[in-house]
Structures are given as C-alpha cells and as structure tokens.
Design a protein around this motif. Structure first.
Motif, PDB file in Angstrom:
ATOM      1  N   GLN A 366      -4.784  10.239   7.631  1.00 10.81           N
ATOM      2  CA  GLN A 366      -4.014   9.394   6.727  1.00 10.81           C
ATOM      3  C   GLN A 366      -2.723  10.224   6.174  1.00 10.81           C
ATOM      4  N   LEU A 367      -1.551   9.305   5.820  1.00  9.04           N
ATOM      5  CA  LEU A 367      -0.396   9.886   5.319  1.00  9.04           C
ATOM      6  C   LEU A 367      -0.793  10.673   4.204  1.00  9.04           C
ATOM      7  N   PRO A 368       0.140  11.858   4.216  1.00  4.59           N
ATOM      8  CA  PRO A 368      -0.263  12.540   2.973  1.00  4.59           C
ATOM      9  C   PRO A 368       0.143  12.199   1.603  1.00  4.59           C
ATOM     10  N   PHE A 369      -0.290  12.427   0.461  1.00  5.40           N
ATOM     11  CA  PHE A 369       0.129  12.044  -0.788  1.00  5.40           C
ATOM     12  C   PHE A 369      -0.570  13.002  -1.702  1.00  5.40           C
ATOM     13  N   GLY A 370       0.110  12.868  -2.872  1.00  9.37           N
ATOM     14  CA  GLY A 370      -0.382  13.787  -3.882  1.00  9.37           C
ATOM     15  C   GLY A 370      -1.701  13.458  -4.481  1.00  9.37           C
ATOM     16  N   LEU A 371      -1.875  13.315  -5.966  1.00  9.87           N
ATOM     17  CA  LEU A 371      -3.016  12.925  -6.281  1.00  9.87           C
ATOM     18  C   LEU A 371      -3.462  11.440  -6.288  1.00  9.87           C
ATOM     19  N   LEU A 372      -2.375  10.461  -6.624  1.00  8.48           N
ATOM     20  CA  LEU A 372      -2.825   9.096  -6.614  1.00  8.48           C
ATOM     21  C   LEU A 372      -1.742   8.308  -5.465  1.00  8.48           C
ATOM     22  N   ASN A 373      -2.703   7.754  -4.426  1.00 14.51           N
ATOM     23  CA  ASN A 373      -1.574   7.084  -3.596  1.00 14.51           C
ATOM     24  C   ASN A 373      -1.072   5.751  -3.943  1.00 14.51           C
ATOM     25  N   THR A 374       0.238   5.770  -4.027  1.00 16.14           N
ATOM     26  CA  THR A 374       0.965   4.743  -4.906  1.00 16.14           C
ATOM     27  C   THR A 374       0.858   3.406  -4.014  1.00 16.14           C
ATOM     28  N   ASP A 375       0.880   3.518  -2.661  1.00 15.90           N
ATOM     29  CA  ASP A 375       0.801   2.669  -1.542  1.00 15.90           C
ATOM     30  C   ASP A 375      -0.612   1.908  -1.653  1.00 15.90           C
ATOM     31  N   GLU A 376      -1.628   2.587  -2.271  1.00 14.44           N
ATOM     32  CA  GLU A 376      -2.971   1.794  -2.335  1.00 14.44           C
ATOM     33  C   GLU A 376      -3.396   1.612  -3.932  1.00 14.44           C
ATOM     34  N   THR A 377      -2.427   1.669  -4.723  1.00 18.73           N
ATOM     35  CA  THR A 377      -2.562   1.148  -6.240  1.00 18.73           C
ATOM     36  C   THR A 377      -1.881  -0.172  -6.409  1.00 18.73           C
ATOM     37  N   TYR A 378      -2.528  -0.977  -6.700  1.00 21.01           N
ATOM     38  CA  TYR A 378      -2.310  -2.364  -6.916  1.00 21.01           C
ATOM     39  C   TYR A 378      -3.092  -3.380  -7.247  1.00 21.01           C
ATOM     40  N   ASN A 379      -3.105  -4.598  -7.714  1.00 19.60           N
ATOM     41  CA  ASN A 379      -4.367  -5.435  -7.860  1.00 19.60           C
ATOM     42  C   ASN A 379      -4.138  -6.708  -6.631  1.00 19.60           C
ATOM     43  N   TRP A 380      -5.615  -7.184  -6.597  1.00 22.02           N
ATOM     44  CA  TRP A 380      -5.803  -8.509  -5.618  1.00 22.02           C
ATOM     45  C   TRP A 380      -6.827  -9.175  -5.996  1.00 22.02           C
ATOM     46  N   PRO A 381      -6.664 -10.633  -5.975  1.00 20.99           N
ATOM     47  CA  PRO A 381      -5.567 -11.401  -5.703  1.00 20.99           C
ATOM     48  C   PRO A 381      -4.567 -11.319  -6.769  1.00 20.99           C
ATOM     49  N   ASN A 382      -3.292 -11.561  -6.553  1.00 23.62           N
ATOM     50  CA  ASN A 382      -1.946 -11.622  -7.370  1.00 23.62           C
ATOM     51  C   ASN A 382      -1.032 -12.762  -6.936  1.00 23.62           C
ATOM     52  N   PRO A 383      -1.108 -13.939  -7.809  1.00 26.18           N
ATOM     53  CA  PRO A 383      -1.590 -14.195  -9.103  1.00 26.18           C
ATOM     54  C   PRO A 383      -3.184 -14.211  -9.108  1.00 26.18           C
ATOM     55  N   ALA A 384      -3.691 -13.831 -10.398  1.00 20.38           N
ATOM     56  CA  ALA A 384      -5.212 -13.926 -10.538  1.00 20.38           C
ATOM     57  C   ALA A 384      -5.527 -15.342 -11.038  1.00 20.38           C
ATOM     58  N   THR A 386      -9.764 -16.503 -11.822  1.00 20.45           N
ATOM     59  CA  THR A 386     -10.925 -16.218 -12.600  1.00 20.45           C
ATOM     60  C   THR A 386     -11.259 -14.590 -12.612  1.00 20.45           C
ATOM     61  N   HIS A 387     -10.415 -13.808 -11.707  1.00 19.09           N
ATOM     62  CA  HIS A 387     -10.636 -12.541 -11.528  1.00 19.09           C
ATOM     63  C   HIS A 387      -9.599 -11.784 -10.769  1.00 19.09           C
ATOM     64  N   THR A 388      -9.744 -10.411 -10.816  1.00 19.08           N
ATOM     65  CA  THR A 388      -8.728  -9.549  -9.925  1.00 19.08           C
ATOM     66  C   THR A 388      -9.372  -8.289  -9.817  1.00 19.08           C
ATOM     67  N   HIS A 389      -8.970  -7.542  -8.740  1.00 22.57           N
ATOM     68  CA  HIS A 389      -9.527  -6.257  -8.368  1.00 22.57           C
ATOM     69  C   HIS A 389      -8.197  -5.209  -8.729  1.00 22.57           C
ATOM     70  N   ILE A 390      -8.592  -4.106  -9.547  1.00 18.30           N
ATOM     71  CA  ILE A 390      -7.526  -3.071  -9.460  1.00 18.30           C
ATOM     72  C   ILE A 390      -7.988  -2.011  -8.446  1.00 18.30           C
ATOM     73  N   ARG A 391      -6.918  -1.973  -7.519  1.00 22.08           N
ATOM     74  CA  ARG A 391      -7.055  -0.911  -6.309  1.00 22.08           C
ATOM     75  C   ARG A 391      -6.438   0.206  -6.466  1.00 22.08           C
ATOM     76  N   PHE A 392      -7.089   1.345  -6.226  1.00 18.96           N
ATOM     77  CA  PHE A 392      -6.469   2.735  -6.202  1.00 18.96           C
ATOM     78  C   PHE A 392      -7.297   3.519  -5.394  1.00 18.96           C
ATOM     79  N   GLN A 393      -6.624   4.895  -5.085  1.00 24.01           N
ATOM     80  CA  GLN A 393      -6.877   5.851  -3.925  1.00 24.01           C
ATOM     81  C   GLN A 393      -6.555   7.212  -4.529  1.00 24.01           C
TER      82      GLN A 393
END
Length: 462
Positions: A366-384, A386-393
């Motif tokens: 995987q590409l190196p990153f610090g503590l929080l991978n900003t490329d994998e921090t978002y929500n889906w679906p967007n727009p929401a 009935t629900h959405t998921h908060i994604r983080f790595q």
C-alpha cells in the motif's frame, strides 16, 4: 457441481448432483461423453479423493448407504459401501484424503475400504490445518487447536441441514486466522483478538463465502451474496467494503449463488462469474476487477422452475466454464486465454471439501501514509438518504472519534471507536431522520501520542 481427477493425466470428470444420484461426465473442449450414474439419491457434496465417496444429505426422504467408487481403465466400479453411516448434516471432508469425516457427526471412515474408525467423543467439524493451527466446532462450541474455547456457536446444527461451519484462513502471508459461517452471518476472527470478531450480518440468508485478495493489497478479502438484499458484497477482514461493491441487479433478477473468480481473459486480473435468475431463465453474468460487465456475457444456461429455487452451482476448471439449468440443460464454454483460477467451485479450490481462504501472493504494497489515510477517509453513499457509512483507515491500532457538525457549528452526532488498523473500516450511521442539507464530518485518529484529523462534507437528500 464439482469434478473428479485422481491423477494429473486422468480425464476431467464433471460431477452433477440430482435427486436421483450423481452423474459423472467426461468433459473437454469438444463436449461431454461417457455418462455414468452413481445410485446415491439426494446426495451431499461428493468427496473426491483416491476414491469418490458419496453419501446422502439430511433432505433425503430415504437414507441409503454411503458408497465409494474408483475409476480405472476408463470405467467406474463400486469399491465399498457402509450402511451404518448414511448421511451428514454438513459436508463430508478430509484432511489428506485418507479419512472421511462426516462433519457435525462422530463418524469417520477409512476412504480406502470404508472401515469405521472409533467414534469421536462429540460431533465435530474442523477446518484445514494451516501453519499448525485450525478451528473446530465440537458439539455446540467453537474451539481452537491450541485449546482455546471461544464459546457456543450461535446456531445449532440439526438433521434438517442448518448450516454452521468454521474454516481456516490466512489473512496475510505467513499468518493464520479463522471464520464462522451461519445461515445469516459471517464472523471473521483475528487470532490476536478472538473475543471481538468482525460480524457481517445479512438481511436474509447468506451464500457460502469466497476468499481471495480481490483488490491486490496483500490481504485477504471475502465476497458473498446477501440474498435478503439481493446484493453481492465484498469486504476486507475489518468489515470495510471494497471499491465497486456492493453490486446490485435490476428489478426482476436475483443472484443465484456465490461468485466464481478466475482470470478469464488472460490479463492476470480477477474476473467474477455469478449465476443470475429471472422468472424464465438462468444466466451467467461476468464482471472484471472493476465490476464492469465482460463482453460476451451474460451466457444463457437454460430455463428455471422457480426464481427462488437455487440451481446446481457452476464450475470453472481447466479452461472451461460449466453450468447446468434447473431443467437439466448442461453447457460449457471454453476460454482459450484462461489464467489463474482463484475460486473455481462452490466451496473453493481446497481439496477434500475444506472451505479455506488462502492468500496466493503477497500482493502490492500500500502507499505509505502517517496514522490516518486521508484517501480512505470519506463517507458513502454521498449524498445519503436513509443511511451512510463513514470510511476510515489507520496504519496501526488507534482510537477513532467521529463527529458530525451542522452548518451552524452544533455537534449533531458523535461516536468513539477502537480500530485494529491496517485495513479500511466502515461505520454505519442511520440518517433517515436527518434533515436535508449539508453536514460536516470530522474523523480524528489518536495513537501513541499522534493525532490526525480529516474533515469532509456529507450531503443528505430524502
């Protein structure tokens, strides 16, 4: 559907189960020939080893003997039968092909002559031994080969075919872990934290899982069909959804089994083949590694008797894709550029019916990153809606704080989590009662004195 080939030079024999028994047909690029019928009605999944062993399933109205057959000089012959062991509520499996294990019973037989071995103290089903480790279901408890007792399984196995199954997986190179599969959930265990599994629950029944490194990140992933939602899901072992998933079908079509995974086109990337039914027909759909439809698909297999009646599962072996319809239409397609086969049958590629997830290679770093991978921090679906998921790595174990803030600066939602790190994860939020508009989500990760934060917008539209 499965296949038999005792020696590398033997002809390929396709095994097709039905209410009347198991049919074996020789298969090659020119077609099918030399039909042989094994008289074991309502069969369970056969065990292909030095001998072909067939027993009845719990659904059989009459339980006949377990039988074994051998293939020599172009023909089949019966080797032995055992009338004391008549069926299994699970699979019939084997570790090395010498002993027949009747999963979830106390019974074992020698595969060579059908001699009964001493009965086990408790009914047992066990996973494949990998790196000196395996899980067991003994009686009603899930235990490990090192003696650790995880606890009671969430459902009880019975003669009606209730599915409770455990198996070994290697999440990354030179590691081992395990899973527990029930009718409506898949539990993924990390050996370092066996008391806190990732539990993937479905809205109805769940297909058998498929294990492979689907996104080539060096870690095992799992694919399965959620029949309640009629969707094909793909998740990493932290429960995070993979890119391009879930896959849903147009109205009137239903997934009819687990996907098969192979390189159909010779580009060294996985393609996904999955049976789909509508009210009239069974077809095979295929998608590339980014879930784009493959040219030439869908392939029509034949008619269906009912849209909710699952067919015999298709098979990929050698350079053939083979399928059979509800009404007995048998078809095969040749792929001259066929590459690697990651998951060729209903229960995978592992011999002797041990459903196991093996990592084939180390994959890409995987590409190196610090503590929080900003490329994998978002929500889906967007727009929401009935629900959405908060994604983080995160790169390692960390404390996660999720806050949702209104446009006026009020904190609308807050949740604290712990993450093991390494793989992306998804946190579900019910947004059905949220008003339409724009919100701001803030994800903060803290670990070993390091704090990193990312903020992004969430749109809600009902």
């Amino acid at each position: 559907m499965s296949f038999y080939r005792n020696e590398p030079g033997d002809p390929l024999q396709v095994l097709i189960p039905s209410e009347t028994g198991v049919s074996a047909l020789r298969a090659d690029a020119s077609g099918f020939s030399s039909l042989h019928q094994f008289d074991v009605p309502w069969p369970a999944q056969p065990l292909s080893g030095p001998n072909l062993v067939i027993t009845g399933s719990p659904d059989a109205p009459v339980q006949g003997p377990t039988k074994a057959f051998a293939y020599n000089t172009g023909s089949w012959s019966e080797v032995w039968q055992n009338s004391e062991v008549r069926f299994t509520p699970g699979l019939i499996s084997s570790e090395r092909g010498d002993t027949v294990e009747f999963d979830h019973t106390r019974n074992r037989l020698l595969i060579t002559d059908g001699t009964a071995l001493p009965a086990l103290p408790l009914p047992r089903q066990r996973g494949k031994m990998i790196n000196g480790f395996r899980p067991f279901i003994e009686g009603s408890e899930l235990v490990l080969s090192d003696g650790t007792v995880i606890g009671p399984v969430p459902e009880q196995v019975s003669g009606t075919g209730v599915r409770v199954y455990t198996g070994t997986i290697n999440p990354q190179v030179n590691t081992t872990s395990f899973y527990l599969l029930t009718e409506s959930s898949l539990n993924l265990f990390n050996r370092e934290s066996v008391r806190d599994p990732v539990i993937l629950r479905t809205e109805g029944s769940i297909s058998w899982p498929v294990f492979l490194d689907a996104d080539n990140d060096g870690s095992l992933d799992v694919l399965y069909v959620d029949y309640g939602k009629n969707s094909l899901e793909a998740r990493n072992l932290n429960g995070g959804s993979l890119w391009y998933f879930p896959l849903e079908l147009p109205e009137g079509r239903r997934f009819a089994g687990s996907p098969l995974v192979a390189d159909l086109t010779g580009n060294e990337l996985p393609d996904f083949v999955i049976p789909v039914q509508d009210s009239l027909s069974l077809s095979l759909y295929a998608f590339d590694h980014e879930m784009r439809p493959l040219p030439g698909f869908p392939l029509y297999v034949g008619s269906v008797t009912a849209i909710d009646h699952l067919p015999v599962h298709p098979l990929i072996v050698d350079n053939l894709l083979i399928a059979v319809s509800h009404t007995g239409d048998l078809k095969a397609w040749t792929f001259s550029n066929m590459g690697q086969i990651w998951w060729g049958g209903h229960y995978g590629n592992e011999p002797f019916n041990k459903v196991t997830g093996r990592l084939e290679s180390e994959g890409q770093a995987q590409l190196p990153f610090g503590l929080l991978n900003t490329d994998e921090t978002y929500n889906w679906p967007n727009p929401a809606d009935t629900h959405t998921h908060i994604r983080f790595q995160t790169s390692r174990s960390a404390r996660i704080e999720i806050s949702v803030i209104t446009y006026g600066g009020d904190t609308f939602y807050k949740q604290n989590l712990e993450t093991a790190g390494g793989l992306p994860e998804d946190h579900y939020i019910d947004t059905s009662a949220w008003g339409n508009g724009v919100y701001f989500a803030r994800v903060t990760a803290r670990s070993e004195g390091t704090t990193e934060t990312r903020t992004f917008k969430i749109g809600v539209m009902h």
